[in-house]
Motif scaffolding. Structure first.
Motif, mmCIF file in Angstrom:
data_model
loop_
_atom_site.group_PDB
_atom_site.id
_atom_site.type_symbol
_atom_site.label_atom_id
_atom_site.label_comp_id
_atom_site.label_asym_id
_atom_site.label_seq_id
_atom_site.Cartn_x
_atom_site.Cartn_y
_atom_site.Cartn_z
ATOM 1 N N UNK A 448 -8.940 -11.484 0.837
ATOM 2 C CA UNK A 448 -8.636 -10.436 -0.124
ATOM 3 C C UNK A 448 -7.475 -9.600 0.395
ATOM 4 N N UNK A 449 -6.756 -8.955 -0.515
ATOM 5 C CA UNK A 449 -5.689 -8.073 -0.093
ATOM 6 C C UNK A 449 -6.274 -6.890 0.678
ATOM 7 N N UNK A 450 -5.468 -6.405 1.617
ATOM 8 C CA UNK A 450 -5.924 -5.278 2.411
ATOM 9 C C UNK A 450 -6.196 -4.085 1.515
ATOM 10 N N UNK A 451 -7.380 -3.512 1.642
ATOM 11 C CA UNK A 451 -7.728 -2.356 0.825
ATOM 12 C C UNK A 451 -6.908 -1.152 1.258
ATOM 13 N N UNK A 452 -6.702 -0.242 0.331
ATOM 14 C CA UNK A 452 -5.966 0.969 0.648
ATOM 15 C C UNK A 452 -6.757 1.825 1.628
ATOM 16 N N UNK A 453 -6.054 2.354 2.629
ATOM 17 C CA UNK A 453 -6.696 3.273 3.554
ATOM 18 C C UNK A 453 -6.819 4.634 2.889
ATOM 19 N N UNK A 454 -7.706 5.465 3.439
ATOM 20 C CA UNK A 454 -7.800 6.806 2.877
ATOM 21 C C UNK A 454 -6.489 7.543 3.148
ATOM 22 N N UNK A 455 -6.232 8.591 2.383
ATOM 23 C CA UNK A 455 -4.921 9.229 2.413
ATOM 24 C C UNK A 455 -4.684 10.097 3.647
ATOM 25 N N UNK A 456 -5.643 10.151 4.542
ATOM 26 C CA UNK A 456 -5.445 10.890 5.791
ATOM 27 C C UNK A 456 -5.118 9.960 6.963
ATOM 28 N N UNK A 457 -5.154 8.646 6.728
ATOM 29 C CA UNK A 457 -5.052 7.679 7.823
ATOM 30 C C UNK A 457 -3.773 6.860 7.724
ATOM 31 N N UNK A 472 5.506 -0.658 13.075
ATOM 32 C CA UNK A 472 5.382 -0.911 11.637
ATOM 33 C C UNK A 472 4.154 -0.179 11.135
ATOM 34 N N UNK A 473 4.354 0.778 10.244
ATOM 35 C CA UNK A 473 3.264 1.644 9.796
ATOM 36 C C UNK A 473 3.003 1.486 8.310
ATOM 37 N N UNK A 474 1.759 1.786 7.918
ATOM 38 C CA UNK A 474 1.376 1.766 6.504
ATOM 39 C C UNK A 474 0.415 2.917 6.242
ATOM 40 N N UNK A 475 0.615 3.578 5.102
ATOM 41 C CA UNK A 475 -0.308 4.629 4.686
ATOM 42 C C UNK A 475 -0.320 4.691 3.166
ATOM 43 N N UNK A 479 -2.519 6.591 -4.386
ATOM 44 C CA UNK A 479 -2.860 5.236 -4.778
ATOM 45 C C UNK A 479 -1.801 4.202 -4.517
ATOM 46 N N UNK A 480 -0.690 4.591 -3.902
ATOM 47 C CA UNK A 480 0.404 3.661 -3.628
ATOM 48 C C UNK A 480 0.569 3.489 -2.123
ATOM 49 N N UNK A 481 0.761 2.237 -1.677
ATOM 50 C CA UNK A 481 0.920 1.955 -0.260
ATOM 51 C C UNK A 481 2.377 2.103 0.154
ATOM 52 N N UNK A 482 2.605 2.809 1.254
ATOM 53 C CA UNK A 482 3.948 3.007 1.794
ATOM 54 C C UNK A 482 4.063 2.330 3.154
ATOM 55 N N UNK A 483 5.277 1.920 3.504
ATOM 56 C CA UNK A 483 5.532 1.245 4.779
ATOM 57 C C UNK A 483 6.760 1.863 5.443
#
Length: 831
Positions: A448-457, A472-475, A479-483
């Motif tokens: 499955x696609x990686x689930x979105x992390x909570x917005x504090x992590x 390489x970071x992701x947050x 509701x939108x994933x940023x890199x």
């Protein structure tokens, strides 16, 4: 084929025909019937050029007839110019243009004569004689033309014309790293086994996590295949044999084309045959151009690399083979369609687009590559969520492999020689890999696609790219994933790796306190990394960090890396909490995994050793068990003789919090790493990583505390896995939410104090994250020096007082030797 013909022609200018024939047979593995064709085509074909029938023919009848048809208006002399306009590739080949014009006039003559009503038989017989002589000469010429030359002479469709324009626009496309002499594997013989692998291939496999990938190296479409088992290698080597039978399957998906190379079936191997996937993402100009080039050239150079031991890479050789016509046609159609959508008529921008495209996607690509590279097999199993029979069959095979590894680990620990285990192990590994491949082929991998992390992590991968550190970071925001992707230029990983290896080769009680001094120096060198992390995450607004380290950084307490010159502030001060995890996919899988209700709040497994020659006696574990039992209401304890590996695993499946206090036993074989419990021999007494994977079920466990030496470190040297090769991985893979482990050897007293304070906080209702953070804060601030008057800490200190009245003084003496004593403890997983 055209490239081999051109190569043969050039080689014949300096080498004898016999030398070139031998090279084509032994090096290029060209089939015999094609060798003679290529050599023949290298000769000058134009000695057989027949005359222009408009001006000359053998008897003169064909010339006279053609001139009469032109004068009579039956044939237009300017038609040959139209023929050349339909073949733009002949613009700089006047020789081929002349051949094409003469061919066209010959066919015009025959067509013109066919339109004459009731022609005289005698002139027709003379005309046929001339045409037969002319055709024989032209046949000899055409047989000596190369495939490329014959292709140029064919009329082009609109798609052909567009494809040619795209190929010319991208001509010379290459990567600098692929231009050196040893960039490719050329040897196709078995003598290539164990030879070194080019650095860029190591980079693709280790850092990018690729197992099967394609790359463009000038005129060579190159595919790389990674053999992970003996069956893989046997199938790929079978492909290198002359006349080997192989096949292709094609899958079209929304944004690309996947070509599956179906390998030959080695003798004695069961069906179905292995399939190797190569994906061309056609939303990228580079992939579309590569696919077009592949379809045009029509052959592939396959380089085979094998994974041996604990992840070392060795070359296995290479071979070229042809694409079937159907695959070439479908690939060409897909590539042309993609290029029309991506660049349209502006084909001259292809090189520029390839050079600049994806720059805005580089952070996401780097992050996803790390997810693949660091998704070790034991982590991947948890992430396979498809509820289909093939998935459950795969999980059964996984357990079977773990049981074989457990038996092998036991023999290793007992220093037994067991040759039959090696064969059994290979067979089980083959079965696991084959089952996984069948599952992936049928269900697209099941991940499955990686689930979105909570917005504090924020989740951050550390990447070792050619000895240079990248982040390489992701947050998630709204509701939108940023890199994001940043290079940390100031941290030379090569020299740091050497220093870390020397450091961990010493003992903490090394004379002169050098072990502690070296460790503090190594952590200080990570200060640049810590500052880069803080600066990188500032814009995200996140106050929680999950770190996925890379070699050699996974052996250091990065959470203790200094942010200032005085080392009073560390990376852990910049965030509410710092957790470790190999991939965001694993964190997501742990969070999604179904949880069972626990039968007991806390399970303690305590063993002080001493019953085996190789395991010294320590008193800390039994004290820990007593303290923890007093701090919780619902506690089950397995002590000494009760604490066998089998009983411990069975009991762990019922706990919400599992605490193990014992000797930690690291081992060069990652599957033999474990915890020393009770048994008749070291192999029988050790709860190894492989045994945990074979029989563990921690779907009710929120936290595992491995309060033993080096449970969060490892002794492995393999290169293909960059993070979490330690014991904690096995607990996570079998369902535990989080694991607290140690990076180096700890004293009985430090382990006791850590455990007491941690469980006092857990018993007061704090979750795993908060309890761990408060415990580290207690240790780091030396809060034991002033007795607490109330709360969980007061309970913990009172409990320690009851068994060790002078513990504060002893702890003061121990921590004076190592200011980073608190950093030995880390927490991993989803908290």
């Amino acid at each position: 084929m055209s490239l081999f013909e051109l190569w043969a022609e050039r080689r014949l200018s300096t080498q004898s025909m016999e030398t070139v024939r031998e090279e084509m047979t032994s090096v290029w593995r060209v089939p015999g019937h094609l060798v003679e064709t290529f050599l023949r085509n290298a000769a000058d074909p134009y000695a057989s050029l027949p005359p222009d029938l408009l001006h000359e023919s053998a008897t003169g009848r064909a010339r006279a007839c053609l001139q009469a048809l032109v004068v009579g208006g039956w044939i237009k002399i300017t038609c040959s110019e139209d023929v050349l306009r339909a073949r733009p590739g002949l613009a700089d080949r006047p020789d081929l243009a002349e051949i094409t014009k003469r061919l066209h006039r010959r066919f015009d003559l025959e067509n013109g004569v066919d339109r004459i009503r009731n022609p005289s038989p005698e002139p027709l017989a003379g005309l046929r004689e001339d045409l037969d002589v002319w055709d024989a000469q032209m046949g000899r010429l055409v047989s000596r033309l190369t495939v490329y030359e014959r292709t140029l002479m064919k009329p082009m469709t609109e798609d052909d014309r567009y494809a040619e324009e795209c190929l010319v626009a991208g001509k010379g496309l290459h990567q600098v790293r692929l231009l050196v002499d040893d960039a490719l594997l050329w040897e196709s013989q078995t003598s290539a086994l164990n030879s070194s692998v080019p650095d860029w291939m190591v980079e693709e496999i280790v850092t990018a996590g690729a197992r099967f990938f394609h790359v463009q190296t000038g005129p060579h479409p190159v595919w790389l295949a990674t053999a992970e088992t003996d069956t893989h290698l046997a199938a790929m080597q079978a492909l290198m044999e002359p006349g080997a039978r192989y096949g292709f399957n094609i899958d079209e998906y929304r944004n690309g084309l996947k070509l599956w190379l179906v390998l030959p079936v080695p003798l004695g191997d069961p069906e179905p045959p292995l399939q190797v996937p190569y994906t061309y993402g056609l939303s990228w100009v580079e992939h579309a151009w590569e696919l077009l080039h592949l379809a045009t050239v029509g052959y592939i150079r396959l380089s085979v690399v094998r994974i041996v031991g604990d992840g070392e890479l060795k070359a296995a050789g290479s071979i070229w083979f042809e694409l079937p016509e159907e695959v070439r046609t479908r690939s060409k159609e897909a590539a042309i369609k993609a290029l029309r959508e991506l660049v349209g008529d502006d084909t001259q921008t292809i090189k520029q687009r390839i050079a600049t495209e994806g720059q805005d996607q580089a952070p996401e690509v780097a992050f996803r590559s790390c997810e693949n590279a660091k998704g070790e097999d034991i982590h991947e199993e948890l992430a396979l969520v498809s509820d289909v029979p093939e998935r459950w069959r795969f999980m059964g095979v996984v357990r079977d492999l773990a049981r074989v590894r457990a038996r092998n680990a036991s023999r290793l620990l007992n220093q037994e020689v067991a040759h039959e285990t090696s064969a059994e192990l290979k067979s089980a590994a083959e079965e696991r890999q084959r089952t996984l491949e069948l599952f992936r082929a049928a269900y697209g991998g099941g991940n499955a696609k990686t689930a979105l992390l909570d917005e504090r992590t924020v989740f951050m991968h550390l990447i070792n790219r050619y000895g240079r550190l990248e982040l390489a970071a992701s947050w998630t925001r709204a509701g939108r994933t940023h890199f994001d992707l940043v290079t940390c230029e100031e941290l030379p990983l090569g020299s740091l790796a050497t220093a870390v290896e020397e450091w961990r080769g010493h003992s903490p009680d090394h004379p002169g306190n050098t072990w502690h001094d070296d460790m503090e120096r190594l952590v200080s060198e990570c200060g640049e990394l810590a500052r880069a992390i803080v600066q990188m995450t500032a814009s995200s607004g996140c106050d929680r960090l999950i770190l996925s380290p890379t070699a050699p950084l996974e052996l250091l307490p990065l959470h203790a890396a200094p942010l200032d010159s005085g080392r009073t502030l560390t990376l852990s001060d910049a965030f509410e909490h710092i957790t470790y995890a190999p991939t965001a996919r694993l964190v997501s899988a742990i969070q999604r995994s179904p949880r069972r209700a626990a039968g007991v709040e806390v399970l303690v497994v305590a063993h002080g050793g001493g019953h085996l020659p190789d395991v010294t006696s320590i008193g800390g574990p039994l004290y820990e068990a007593e303290l923890i039992a007093n701090l919780h209401g619902n506690v089950e304890v397995l002590r000494q003789e009760e604490a066998t590996p089998a009983r411990a695993l069975h009991a762990m499946s019922r706990g919400r919090i599992v605490h193990v206090a014992s000797h930690g036993l690291p081992h060069p074989d990652r599957w033999a790493t474990g915890l020393a419990l009770h048994g008749s021999s070291l192999g029988d007494a050790t709860l190894t990583a492989s045994r945990i994977l074979a029989d563990g079920d921690f779907s009710s466990v929120d936290l595992v505390v491995l309060n033993a030496c080096r449970t969060g470190a490892h002794e492995g040297t393999g290169r293909t896995v960059q993070t979490l090769r330690s014991l904690e991985s096995a607990f996570l893979a079998r369902g535990a939410k989080a694991v607290i482990s140690t990076l180096w050897g700890i004293t009985d007293l430090l382990g006791l104090v850590f455990s007491a304070v941690l469980h006092a906080h857990l018993g007061s209702g704090l979750d795993s994250r908060a309890a761990y953070a408060d415990t580290i804060r207690y240790l780091r601030a030396h809060q034991w020096r002033v007795s607490s008057q109330q709360g969980p800490v007061s309970s913990a200190e009172s409990a320690i007082d009851s068994v060790l009245p002078e513990w504060r003084n002893h702890l003061n003496q121990q921590v004076a030797e190592n200011s980073l004593f608190w950093a030995a403890f880390k927490i991993t997983g989803a908290v």
